[in-house]
Enzyme design. Structure first.
Site, mmCIF file in Angstrom:
data_model
loop_
_atom_site.group_PDB
_atom_site.id
_atom_site.type_symbol
_atom_site.label_atom_id
_atom_site.label_comp_id
_atom_site.label_asym_id
_atom_site.label_seq_id
_atom_site.Cartn_x
_atom_site.Cartn_y
_atom_site.Cartn_z
ATOM 1 N N CYS A 175 -36.762 -20.966 -17.967
ATOM 2 C CA CYS A 175 -35.410 -19.388 -17.354
ATOM 3 C C CYS A 175 -34.707 -19.693 -16.873
ATOM 4 O O CYS A 175 -33.816 -20.624 -16.379
ATOM 5 C CB CYS A 175 -36.864 -18.252 -18.016
ATOM 6 S SG CYS A 175 -35.479 -16.953 -18.328
ATOM 7 N N ASP A 232 -34.394 -18.696 -29.450
ATOM 8 C CA ASP A 232 -33.856 -17.610 -28.058
ATOM 9 C C ASP A 232 -32.576 -17.250 -28.767
ATOM 10 O O ASP A 232 -31.665 -17.667 -28.687
ATOM 11 C CB ASP A 232 -34.104 -18.846 -27.657
ATOM 12 C CG ASP A 232 -34.065 -18.496 -26.111
ATOM 13 O OD1 ASP A 232 -32.808 -17.456 -26.399
ATOM 14 O OD2 ASP A 232 -34.341 -19.256 -25.054
ATOM 15 N N HIS A 271 -37.693 -18.000 -26.734
ATOM 16 C CA HIS A 271 -37.218 -17.795 -25.426
ATOM 17 C C HIS A 271 -38.854 -17.659 -24.610
ATOM 18 O O HIS A 271 -39.280 -16.693 -25.690
ATOM 19 C CB HIS A 271 -36.491 -16.564 -24.601
ATOM 20 C CG HIS A 271 -35.558 -17.324 -23.370
ATOM 21 N ND1 HIS A 271 -34.845 -18.269 -23.087
ATOM 22 C CD2 HIS A 271 -36.822 -16.228 -22.033
ATOM 23 C CE1 HIS A 271 -34.715 -18.313 -22.137
ATOM 24 N NE2 HIS A 271 -35.815 -17.380 -20.875
#
Length: 301
Positions: A175, A232, A271
Site C-alpha cells: 500500500c 482495487d 486492495h
C-alpha cells in the site's frame, strides 16, 4: 484531505467512495514495535493471520542512526549468518505492527536480512489512531518523501554493518509502502530489485510528495514487480496501464530496469489482498504473489 489520501482511505476500506465510514473500534495494543495490530486497521480476522516462528532467527527491535536521530526498526535474520542479501520491508500506513514483523520473519526464513524501519516515527505513532481518515490526514500526509528516502539509505547502511550485503539489496512494500518501493527503486542505484504490492503510482503533488513514481520512471534503477488487484477501488487498472505505458517509453529510451519491470493484476481482487489479518485478504492471489515476489528476488538479488 487531498485526493490522494481520500483514494487511499477508500481503498483500505475496500469502499466505493459514495460514503465514508469511520472505523473507530480500538484494540488494547502493546506499545513495543512490531507487536499487536494497528487500531485503525479494524476489523481484524485473526484466523487467517499467518504466524511465522522465530526459531533459528535473530529478531526484534534495533535502532538506526539517521544523522543523529535514532529510528526504530524491526529486523529478522538467520542466527549466526553474515553477508546476507537484504530486503527492506516497507509498511502500510499502519506502521510496523505484527503483520509487517511477520513478513520480515518470512524473509529471514528464506535466508535474508529483512528489516522494516518505522518511517513515521518523527511525525507520530500510527498505533495510537483509531480512525483511518485521521491517521491519513494528521500523520501520513506529513511524512516527506525526501525524509523517507534518507531513512531508507540509512537503513541499508545499517544492514551493511550488521550482517547484510548492501550489494545484494531489494525492497518490498505494501500500500503506502508499495508507492515507496517504486520511489526507492528510482532513487538508490545500489538497489537490485523491488516488489510493489498495490502501491499508488500517480496522483496530486504537494510539498511532501513532489513527484510520484510515474513522474520519475525514467530514473528507475532496479526492476520492479508490481502486484495489483483488479478490483482495487483506490488504484484502478487505468493507473496500472498508465504506468505500463510510462515504463515502455522509458525502456525505449534505454532504461533496462524499466524494460525488465513487470505487472501482475489479479482479477476481482481488492486492495490489500496480501494483508492476512484483514478482511481484504485473498489467499489465492496472496500466495501466488508471494511466490512471484520470492522468484523475483532470487532472479535479481
Amino acid at each position: 484531505m487531498n485526493t490522494n489520501f481520500i483514494q487511499d482511505t477508500q481503498a483500505l476500506l475496500n469502499h466505493d467512495g459514495q460514503t465514508m465510514p469511520q472505523p473507530t473500534r480500538r484494540l488494547a495494543l502493546q506499545s513495543a514495535l512490531g507487536l499487536g495490530y494497528a487500531a485503525a486497521a479494524m476489523p481484524l480476522i485473526a484466523q487467517t493471520a499467518i504466524k511465522t516462528s522465530g526459531e533459528g532467527l535473530v529478531e526484534g527491535e534495533v535502532l538506526i542512526d539517521v544523522n543523529g536521530f535514532q529510528m526504530p526498526a524491526y529486523r529478522s535474520a538467520p542466527v549466526g549468518k553474515t553477508n546476507l542479501p537484504v530486503v527492506l520491508v516497507i509498511s502500510e500506513i499502519f506502521g510496523v505492527h505484527e503483520y509487517i514483523a511477520d513478513v520480515t520473519r518470512r524473509f529471514a526464513k528464506l535466508g535474508y536480512l529483512a528489516i522494516a524501519p518505522e518511517l513515521f516515527v518523527r511525525q507520530g505513532d500510527p498505533s495510537t489512531y483509531g480512525e483511518l481518515a485521521k491517521l491519513m490526514s494528521e500523520l501520513i500526509a506529513k511524512v516527506p518523501d525526501a525524509q523517507v528516502m534518507a531513512d531508507l539509505d540509512a537503513t541499508l547502511k545499517w544492514a551493511s554493518q550488521n550482517g547484510g550485503n548492501a550489494d545484494r539489496a531489494a525492497i518490498t512494500g505494501f500500500c503506502w509502502g508499495g508507492r515507496i518501493t517504486w520511489l526507492y527503486a528510482e532513487h538508490n542505484p545500489k538497489l537490485k530489485a523491488g516488489v510493489a504490492w498495490y502501491g499508488r503510482m500517480e496522483g496530486q503533488t504537494n510539498a511532501n510528495n513532489p513527484k510520484h513514481p510515474i513522474d520519475l520512471v525514467t530514473a528507475l534503477k532496479a526492476p520492479v514487480l508490481g502486484l495489483y488487484g483488479g478490483a482495487d477501488t483506490g488504484i484502478p487498472v487505468t493507473s496500472v496501464n498508465a504506468m505500463k505505458q510510462a515504463l515502455a517509453l522509458a525502456a525505449n529510451q534505454g532504461n533496462s530496469a524499466a524494460k525488465a519491470s513487470e505487472f501482475v493484476v489479479y482479477p476481482d481482487t481488492p486492495h490489500a489482498f496480501h494483508a492476512d489479518y484483514r478482511p481484504s485478504y485473498r489467499a489465492t492471489p496472496a500466495t501466488d504473489g508471494w511466490s512471484r515476489a520470492i522468484a523475483w528476488l532470487k532472479q535479481y538479488v
